[in-house]
Scaffold this motif. Structure first.
Motif, mmCIF file in Angstrom:
data_model
loop_
_atom_site.group_PDB
_atom_site.id
_atom_site.type_symbol
_atom_site.label_atom_id
_atom_site.label_comp_id
_atom_site.label_asym_id
_atom_site.label_seq_id
_atom_site.Cartn_x
_atom_site.Cartn_y
_atom_site.Cartn_z
ATOM 1 N N TRP A 2 5.737 7.799 -22.138
ATOM 2 C CA TRP A 2 4.699 8.908 -21.384
ATOM 3 C C TRP A 2 4.320 8.760 -20.144
ATOM 4 N N LEU A 3 4.064 7.060 -19.833
ATOM 5 C CA LEU A 3 3.216 6.653 -18.584
ATOM 6 C C LEU A 3 4.297 7.192 -17.589
ATOM 7 N N HIS A 4 5.739 6.626 -17.926
ATOM 8 C CA HIS A 4 6.669 6.898 -16.993
ATOM 9 C C HIS A 4 6.941 8.284 -16.500
ATOM 10 N N HIS A 5 6.798 9.240 -17.559
ATOM 11 C CA HIS A 5 7.134 10.393 -17.290
ATOM 12 C C HIS A 5 5.888 11.143 -16.464
ATOM 13 N N ALA A 6 4.750 10.639 -16.643
ATOM 14 C CA ALA A 6 3.403 11.347 -16.034
ATOM 15 C C ALA A 6 3.219 10.534 -14.796
ATOM 16 N N TYR A 7 3.601 9.307 -14.524
ATOM 17 C CA TYR A 7 3.521 8.841 -13.171
ATOM 18 C C TYR A 7 4.629 7.640 -12.777
ATOM 19 N N PRO A 8 5.763 8.572 -12.588
ATOM 20 C CA PRO A 8 7.044 7.902 -12.292
ATOM 21 C C PRO A 8 7.264 7.057 -11.229
ATOM 22 N N ALA B 47 -6.763 8.961 -30.643
ATOM 23 C CA ALA B 47 -6.367 10.715 -30.672
ATOM 24 C C ALA B 47 -6.166 11.157 -29.407
ATOM 25 N N PRO B 48 -4.989 11.959 -29.588
ATOM 26 C CA PRO B 48 -4.558 12.314 -28.259
ATOM 27 C C PRO B 48 -5.504 13.075 -27.351
ATOM 28 N N ASP B 49 -6.406 13.787 -27.973
ATOM 29 C CA ASP B 49 -7.515 14.507 -27.103
ATOM 30 C C ASP B 49 -8.215 13.451 -26.250
ATOM 31 N N ASP B 50 -8.767 12.461 -27.240
ATOM 32 C CA ASP B 50 -9.596 11.414 -26.493
ATOM 33 C C ASP B 50 -8.740 10.670 -25.368
ATOM 34 N N LEU B 51 -7.487 10.404 -25.718
ATOM 35 C CA LEU B 51 -6.558 9.845 -24.525
ATOM 36 C C LEU B 51 -6.673 10.712 -23.425
ATOM 37 N N GLN B 52 -6.346 11.992 -23.641
ATOM 38 C CA GLN B 52 -5.996 12.809 -22.818
ATOM 39 C C GLN B 52 -7.387 12.936 -21.849
ATOM 40 N N ALA B 53 -8.580 12.759 -22.311
ATOM 41 C CA ALA B 53 -9.818 13.080 -21.814
ATOM 42 C C ALA B 53 -9.786 11.706 -20.826
ATOM 43 N N ALA B 54 -9.335 10.381 -21.367
ATOM 44 C CA ALA B 54 -9.656 9.196 -20.697
ATOM 45 C C ALA B 54 -8.641 9.190 -19.513
ATOM 46 N N VAL B 55 -7.391 9.727 -19.553
ATOM 47 C CA VAL B 55 -6.642 9.906 -18.403
ATOM 48 C C VAL B 55 -7.209 10.664 -17.312
ATOM 49 N N VAL C 113 3.297 16.692 -19.971
ATOM 50 C CA VAL C 113 3.003 15.376 -20.638
ATOM 51 C C VAL C 113 1.782 15.507 -21.536
ATOM 52 N N SER C 114 0.832 16.397 -21.397
ATOM 53 C CA SER C 114 -0.509 16.523 -22.386
ATOM 54 C C SER C 114 0.175 17.095 -23.649
ATOM 55 N N LYS C 115 1.150 17.914 -23.780
ATOM 56 C CA LYS C 115 1.698 18.431 -24.892
ATOM 57 C C LYS C 115 2.638 17.166 -25.592
ATOM 58 N N LYS C 116 3.106 16.287 -24.869
ATOM 59 C CA LYS C 116 4.028 15.245 -25.344
ATOM 60 C C LYS C 116 2.996 14.160 -26.186
ATOM 61 N N LEU C 117 1.699 14.121 -25.593
ATOM 62 C CA LEU C 117 0.797 13.143 -26.384
ATOM 63 C C LEU C 117 0.543 13.745 -27.741
ATOM 64 N N VAL C 118 0.432 15.016 -27.975
ATOM 65 C CA VAL C 118 0.162 15.467 -29.126
ATOM 66 C C VAL C 118 1.452 15.367 -30.191
ATOM 67 N N GLU C 119 2.556 15.440 -29.772
ATOM 68 C CA GLU C 119 3.806 15.361 -30.441
ATOM 69 C C GLU C 119 4.086 13.715 -30.715
#
Length: 556
Positions: free
Chosen positions: A432-438, A384-392, A405-411
């Protein structure tokens, strides 16, 4: 009777095993209860056709590979029967070889996985996984792996990895023998340390020539020292020092004379550690590119990339636009202002050395380290995006532009077929990883252009993979000046969401939701039947009367 008792016991135990990971575990337990016939068949074929010594070597090596594969096996997409999907199996082997050896095995390239995941019939178009062995094992061994390929478990994957490792070992033996024969060195005698150093250097020069597409007779001139290899490989002096350090580690410090076996051990150790050593050069390359960044982290205006060849003396920044595009190293959403994707450039085949027919030594992907931490944190393939965001937030550095990038996880989780989850090993999360950690994570390659070593690109296209100084200057005149005050804009792709499953994501998930209760009961019943059958067979083998009664009952 033991048979129904064990079946009932297995069904009772499996009442709680409705999650994919537990389902896979029960399948694996079922295999073990009855004996892993697939694994045994592979080992029997290897022993029969390749010999007991090679079988023993492969079986021993597979233990380490299995330990490395297990954490990945737990979080990658599975088939309904508990094995890995075709793409996931390839990705697992790719990750393990890169992590353990720094090897990019031919046929397991990560960029191709993402491209294939976009095809309508991606998994069906994949070549058989055992093709990574390059046809260098007997047909019976290939057939054994092929029979197990439809639903490969961790043991079979480990055996495949160990078999490839053994083939590389045999390749090393042949390379050393060829050098000994060419230099008329004694196969069963001794050579001194100076001769050893010379042989090692000649083997490495051969690798460099192969990667650069240098063929005979020019290749022999470099190997013999008639041409200076530093012209093709400016880091040659550093590589010589690395070779010397490997000698010191493998051979006794007091040894002044060595034999063929000693030299083979040195080169084997060299092959295993060269990728890690070479990655030091990759880090230097990354730092040089970072100094050229403008408005976007991890991206360099193509004009600045080429200009640095003249202004900074960056000798390696000469790849042509066509070759950079084939590497997936160009960001062209604004075609009049193309950018180099630094991570894709560093990880590209342009920075690989083909040290084997089975693999290339390439730069290590720093993003794999991020994925390993997330895999350990979430322990499943879809989150789930919230869980993944918390793990990140818990295990990774803060992303660039965190709100976006957090908004994009939900999308991503709301796209068709995702059911509110993000596939950890799917194309959208890779982007997403590329945009978050280019600066660490590459942009997934979404076109089907083959990624090739420079020499192979030139052979296939009839064009040089590098610009001449004149071509580069002419191209620079076409590019506009870089606007240093411009805001960063890197486009997101809108490709269909795909994950590595045998069906489409929605079909696969619905199948699991509908059949999970029944498949779990079926698997558990099988476990019970197998366990009961084993006990019953032992019981009847000791009791002939019971065996006869059982036979009569089956006949009736």
């Amino acid at each position: 009777m033991p048979f129904p008792f064990f079946a009932f016991l297995a069904l009772w135990v499996c009442g709680h095993a409705d999650r994919p990971g537990e389902h896979s575990l029960m399948v694996e337990l079922a295999k073990r209860a009855h004996g892993n016939h697939c694994q045994d068949h592979i080992l029997e074929s290897i022993e029969a056709k390749m010999g007991a010594n090679r079988k023993e070597w492969i079986e021993g090596q597979s233990i380490g590979f299995e330990a490395a594969l297990r954490p990945l096996f737990a979080v990658l997409p599975h088939t309904p029967t508990g094995g890995l999907t075709a793409n996931a199996a390839r990705y697992a082997l790719h990750r393990v070889f890169v992590d353990a050896r720094g090897w990019n095995v031919n046929g397991l390239e990560e960029s191709k996985l993402y491209a294939l995941s976009l095809a309508q019939n991606g998994p069906a178009e994949l070549p058989p996984l055992h093709r990574i062995l390059q046809g260098e094992v007997p047909q019976e061994v290939e057939s054994a792996f092929e029979k197990c390929s439809a639903d490969m478990g961790v043991q079979e994957l480990a055996l495949l990895a160990a078999t490839l490792d053994e083939l590389v070992h045999q390749e090393v033996l042949q390379q050393v023998k060829a050098v000994f024969k060419a230099k008329k060195l004694p196969m069963f005698g001794h050579i001194d340390d100076q001769q050893l150093q010379k042989v090692l250097e000649q083997v490495m020069i051969g690798y460099i020539c192969d990667a650069a597409g240098i063929v005979s007779p020019e290749r022999e001139k470099y190997i013999d020292g008639k041409l200076d290899i530093k012209e093709k490989y400016p880091s040659w002096l550093n590589l010589q020092n690395f070779l010397h350090s490997i000698q010191e580690v493998v051979l006794p410090t007091q040894a002044t004379r060595v034999d063929f076996e000693d030299l083979t051990n040195v080169i084997k150790e060299l092959n295993e550690h060269y990728g890690r050593w070479q990655n030091g050069e990759c880090q230097v390359l990354s730092q040089e590119l970072r100094q050229l960044e403008s408005e976007c982290p991890g991206h360099v205006p193509l004009r600045d990339f080429y200009s640095s060849h003249f202004s900074r003396g960056n000798w390696q920044f000469t790849e042509s636009v066509a070759y950079l595009r084939s590497l997936g190293a160009l960001e062209e959403s604004q075609r009049e202002k193309p950018k180099l994707i630094s991570t894709n450039y560093v990880l590209g085949a342009n920075n690989c050395v083909a040290t084997s027919k089975y693999y290339s030594q390439c730069c290590l992907n720093q993003c794999d380290g991020h994925l390993r931490k997330l895999e350990k944190a979430v322990a499943k393939s879809e989150v789930a995006p919230d869980d993944l965001q918390a793990a990140v937030k818990a295990v990774l550095p803060e992303p660039d532009m965190p709100a976006l990038v957090s908004k994009k996880l939900v999308e991503i989780s709301q796209k068709p077929g995702q059911a509110g989850r993000v596939a950890l090993h799917g194309l959208p999360f890779a982007e997403w990883l590329h945009h978050a950690y280019p600066r660490e994570c590459p942009a997934p390659k979404i076109h089907n252009l083959p990624e090739e070593l420079p020499g192979h690109f030139e052979t296939r296209n009839g064009k040089s993979p590098a610009f001449s100084d004149e071509d580069m200057e002419a191209y620079l005149k076409k590019l506009p000046e870089v606007d240093r005050d411009q805001e960063c804009h890197i486009a997101w792709t809108e490709e269909p969401v795909e994950t590595w499953t045998m069906e489409s994501p929605v079909e696969s998930r619905r199948l699991l939701e509908v059949t999970a209760p029944f498949s779990s009961l079926w698997v558990c019943a099988c476990v019970g039947m197998l366990l009961g059958g084993l006990v019953a067979s032992r019981f009847t083998s000791k009791n002939p009367q019971a065996s006869n009664e059982s036979q009569e009952t089956m006949t009736a």
